[in-house]
Design a protein around this motif. Structure first.
Motif, PDB file in Angstrom:
ATOM      1  N   TYR A  17       0.892  -1.195   0.104  1.00 20.78           N
ATOM      2  CA  TYR A  17       0.035   0.048  -0.215  1.00 20.78           C
ATOM      3  C   TYR A  17       0.909   1.355  -0.093  1.00 20.78           C
ATOM      4  N   ILE A  30      -3.087   3.588  -2.874  1.00 22.95           N
ATOM      5  CA  ILE A  30      -2.868   2.739  -4.039  1.00 22.95           C
ATOM      6  C   ILE A  30      -2.613   1.294  -3.464  1.00 22.95           C
ATOM      7  N   ASP A  32      -2.103  -2.902  -3.990  1.00 17.21           N
ATOM      8  CA  ASP A  32      -1.996  -4.002  -4.774  1.00 17.21           C
ATOM      9  C   ASP A  32      -2.936  -5.241  -4.242  1.00 17.21           C
ATOM     10  N   GLY A  33      -3.980  -5.256  -4.859  1.00 19.91           N
ATOM     11  CA  GLY A  33      -5.312  -6.180  -4.471  1.00 19.91           C
ATOM     12  C   GLY A  33      -5.150  -7.611  -4.924  1.00 19.91           C
ATOM     13  N   SER A  34      -3.805  -8.106  -5.314  1.00 20.30           N
ATOM     14  CA  SER A  34      -3.822  -9.297  -6.058  1.00 20.30           C
ATOM     15  C   SER A  34      -4.131 -10.497  -5.223  1.00 20.30           C
ATOM     16  N   LEU A  37      -8.175 -10.159  -4.759  1.00 21.70           N
ATOM     17  CA  LEU A  37      -9.087  -9.861  -5.697  1.00 21.70           C
ATOM     18  C   LEU A  37      -9.098 -11.528  -6.437  1.00 21.70           C
ATOM     19  N   PRO A  41     -10.382  -8.225 -12.159  1.00 21.61           N
ATOM     20  CA  PRO A  41      -9.765  -7.214 -12.919  1.00 21.61           C
ATOM     21  C   PRO A  41      -9.389  -6.270 -11.869  1.00 21.61           C
ATOM     22  N   SER A  42      -8.205  -5.278 -12.413  1.00 21.51           N
ATOM     23  CA  SER A  42      -7.677  -4.246 -11.863  1.00 21.51           C
ATOM     24  C   SER A  42      -8.998  -3.136 -11.634  1.00 21.51           C
ATOM     25  N   ASN A  43      -8.892  -2.464 -10.764  1.00 27.14           N
ATOM     26  CA  ASN A  43     -10.174  -1.332 -10.708  1.00 27.14           C
ATOM     27  C   ASN A  43      -9.634  -0.175  -9.687  1.00 27.14           C
ATOM     28  N   TRP A  44     -10.565   0.807  -9.826  1.00 23.30           N
ATOM     29  CA  TRP A  44     -10.354   2.056  -9.093  1.00 23.30           C
ATOM     30  C   TRP A  44     -11.657   2.183  -8.307  1.00 23.30           C
TER      31      TRP A  44
END
Length: 96
Positions: A17, A30, A32-34, A37, A41-44
């Motif tokens: 983070y 910001i 890293d949600g890997s 998730l 998919p990546s998202n905001w």
């Protein structure tokens, strides 16, 4: 590119983070949600500041919106996730 000044808050395999500051104020987070998730998919997600998150959550509900995640105290302030009556989601964050 954006003129952001970044600060790494955490850089472990479990939680990465950083914040981005503008004029000395950290206004963007910001993550890293890997790890959470699970291949999504990546998202905001965006946050709107509120003087009283609980009152704002109640106002969202009174006006036909819904609560996605109840308000809770975190190291980053009081946070909640809500959606407008059409289902568009956004987050709330205390201003202090």
């Amino acid at each position: 590119m954006f003129g952001w000044q970044t600060d790494t808050v955490s850089d472990t395999d479990e939680f990465r983070y950083s914040t981005a500051s503008f004029g000395g104020d950290p206004l963007v987070g910001i993550m890293d949600g890997s790890t959470i998730l699970e291949g999504g998919p990546s998202n905001w997600f965006f946050f709107l500041g509120s003087d009283d998150v609980d009152k704002t959550v109640a106002l969202v509900e009174e006006n036909g919106g819904s609560v996605v995640r109840d308000a809770e105290d975190t190291p980053y302030g009081r946070l909640a996730a809500v959606a407008d009556p059409t289902g568009a989601g956004f987050n709330l964050s205390s201003l202090d």
